[in-house]
Design an enzyme around this catalytic site. Structure first.
Site, short mmCIF file in Angstrom:
data_model
loop_
_atom_site.label_atom_id
_atom_site.label_comp_id
_atom_site.label_asym_id
_atom_site.label_seq_id
_atom_site.Cartn_x
_atom_site.Cartn_y
_atom_site.Cartn_z
N TYR A 65 0.85 -1.20 0.00
CA TYR A 65 0.00 0.00 0.00
C TYR A 65 0.88 1.24 0.00
O TYR A 65 1.43 1.63 1.02
CB TYR A 65 -0.92 0.01 1.21
CG TYR A 65 -1.85 -1.19 1.33
CD1 TYR A 65 -2.11 -2.00 0.22
CD2 TYR A 65 -2.45 -1.51 2.54
CE1 TYR A 65 -2.95 -3.10 0.34
CE2 TYR A 65 -3.29 -2.61 2.65
CZ TYR A 65 -3.54 -3.40 1.56
OH TYR A 65 -4.37 -4.49 1.67
N SER A 210 -13.14 -5.45 2.11
CA SER A 210 -14.16 -4.83 1.25
C SER A 210 -15.57 -5.32 1.61
O SER A 210 -16.36 -5.67 0.73
CB SER A 210 -13.87 -5.11 -0.24
OG SER A 210 -12.69 -4.46 -0.64
N PRO A 211 -15.92 -5.33 2.90
CA PRO A 211 -17.27 -5.79 3.28
C PRO A 211 -18.35 -4.81 2.84
O PRO A 211 -19.53 -5.16 2.86
CB PRO A 211 -17.18 -5.88 4.80
CG PRO A 211 -16.15 -4.85 5.18
CD PRO A 211 -15.13 -4.90 4.08
N LEU A 212 -17.94 -3.61 2.43
CA LEU A 212 -18.89 -2.61 1.93
C LEU A 212 -18.79 -2.45 0.41
O LEU A 212 -19.19 -1.43 -0.15
CB LEU A 212 -18.65 -1.26 2.61
CG LEU A 212 -18.87 -1.27 4.14
CD1 LEU A 212 -18.48 0.07 4.74
CD2 LEU A 212 -20.31 -1.62 4.46
N GLY A 213 -18.27 -3.48 -0.24
CA GLY A 213 -18.19 -3.42 -1.70
C GLY A 213 -17.41 -2.24 -2.20
O GLY A 213 -17.80 -1.58 -3.17
N GLY A 215 -17.16 0.59 -0.92
CA GLY A 215 -17.93 1.82 -0.74
C GLY A 215 -19.26 1.83 -1.46
O GLY A 215 -20.13 2.66 -1.16
N PHE A 216 -19.47 0.91 -2.41
CA PHE A 216 -20.71 0.93 -3.18
C PHE A 216 -21.92 0.61 -2.31
O PHE A 216 -23.01 1.15 -2.52
CB PHE A 216 -20.62 -0.06 -4.35
CG PHE A 216 -21.69 0.14 -5.38
CD1 PHE A 216 -21.53 1.07 -6.39
CD2 PHE A 216 -22.88 -0.59 -5.34
CE1 PHE A 216 -22.52 1.28 -7.34
CE2 PHE A 216 -23.86 -0.39 -6.28
CZ PHE A 216 -23.69 0.55 -7.29
N SER A 218 -22.31 1.50 0.58
CA SER A 218 -22.54 2.66 1.46
C SER A 218 -23.29 3.76 0.73
O SER A 218 -24.19 4.39 1.29
CB SER A 218 -21.21 3.22 1.98
OG SER A 218 -20.47 2.25 2.65
N GLY A 220 -23.94 3.67 -3.06
CA GLY A 220 -24.54 3.38 -4.35
C GLY A 220 -23.87 4.10 -5.49
O GLY A 220 -22.71 4.51 -5.41
#
Length: 346
Positions: A65, A210-213, A215-216, A218, A220
């Site tokens: 990173y 990436s449990p929130l895709g 950010g998607f 969160s 959309g």
């Protein structure tokens, strides 16, 4: 600074070797890399300290990173006596010198570990993952060097990231694996077929990135409008215009359910991961304190079996458009390694 959330962050065991972490971690990648320009260092250190004050003790980074800048950031944030409260996870496996090369040879494993120890300013790494699997080196060879690093006190526990079920099994035969990190969310469920069952059979903890895709789940489709030109997500298939309308419909269903439950879509998506089992630790990343406070609130969201089924029905098989990555070759689907008998040490 925003007030620390009142949610009590419970503790959980990760794997069968004694590692104990906060039931939700903090993914630190986006503070320094891939999701647009690096964020201001003082703000990110404040966020890390805020997370620790809220009860998050499990911090996730990698030498890749930046490269290196995220570990250096954590090294600065860990000064001042907070190190002993934390479980620090970092990763090796992708050489950034002259291109992205996946490596698992013993000399590289050792050099990478020593580099991470220097940048983090610590004497020992709590959980050390292989970030991607080198398909040219038998996993037993890579694990052999990691086992030596455990014996030398440079790392406490070993993890794998994006490894196939057979690779996990072979690695675990050399030295116990404490955690496997993989992408797992309401819209990334491929791992449930054989990787999750293998981890559970062997007593290996599961860390969901990436449990929130990304950010998607969160924000959309409107998330896309806020991304900088330097944000890698602009090139991810699920964020591309040809897939966005269909995927936005998934978010709208999740958002409607969250509204009915009186929580945010982020909290609902994270709660789904938490409800997968007591051996699962999601590590959502963020660069904003207010988003962190939302995320940690997911620990208080309860879902009934009926609500779980309803949520999963919104993302039925085939509904998600686009692969997880622009190219899948570096992920768990193709991460078999040659047999140990093929290895000729130098």
């Amino acid at each position: 600074m925003a007030a620390a959330p009142v949610t009590v962050v419970r503790r959980m065991k990760l794997g069968s070797q004694g590692l104990e972490v906060s039931a939700q971690g903090l993914g630190c990648m986006g503070m320094s890399a891939f999701y647009g320009p690096p964020k201001p260092e003082p703000d990110m250190i404040e966020l890390i300290h805020h997370a620790i004050a809220a009860g998050i003790t499990f911090l996730d980074t990698a030498d890749f990173y930046g490269p290196h800048t995220n570990e250096l950031l954590l090294g600065k944030a860990l000064q001042g006596g907070v190190r002993e409260k934390l479980q620090l996870a970092t990763k090796f496996g992708i050489s950034s010198g002259g291109g992205w090369e996946v490596r698992g040879d013993p000399a590289y494993v050792r050099a990478a570990c020593e580099g991470s120890l220097r940048r983090l300013g610590v004497g020992c790494i709590d959980l050390y993952y292989q970030l991607r699997i080198d398909t040219t080196v038998p996993i037993e060879v890579t694990m052999g060097e990691l086992k030596k690093l455990v014996e030398e006190g440079k790392i406490k526990y070993i993890g794998l990231s994006e490894a196939s079920a057979s690779t996990i099994r072979r690695a675990h035969g050399v030295h116990p694996i404490s955690a496997v990190q993989l992408e797992w969310s309401i819209w990334s469920r491929d791992v449930e077929e054989d990787i999750i069952p293998t981890c559970r059979e062997l007593g290996i903890g599961i860390v969901a990135y990436s449990p929130l895709g990304r950010g998607f789940l969160s924000g959309g489709a409107k998330l896309i409008d806020s991304l900088s030109e330097q944000d890698a997500r602009k090139n991810f298939p699920r964020f591309r215009p040809e897939n966005l309308d269909k995927n936005a419909q998934i978010f709208e269903r999740v958002n409607a359910m969250a509204t009915r439950k009186g929580c945010t879509p982020s909290q609902l998506a994270l709660a789904w991961v938490h409800h997968q089992g007591s051996d699962v630790c999601p590590i959502p990343g963020t660069t904003k304190i207010e988003n962190f406070n939302q995320n940690v609130g997911a620990l208080s969201v309860k879902l009934t079996p009926q609500e779980m089924a309803e949520l999963e029905s919104y993302v039925a098989a085939g509904d998600v458009q686009g692969d997880r990555y622009p190219q899948m070759a570096s992920t768990w689907k193709y991460c078999e390694t040659p047999p140990l008998s093929s290895w000729k040490s130098e």
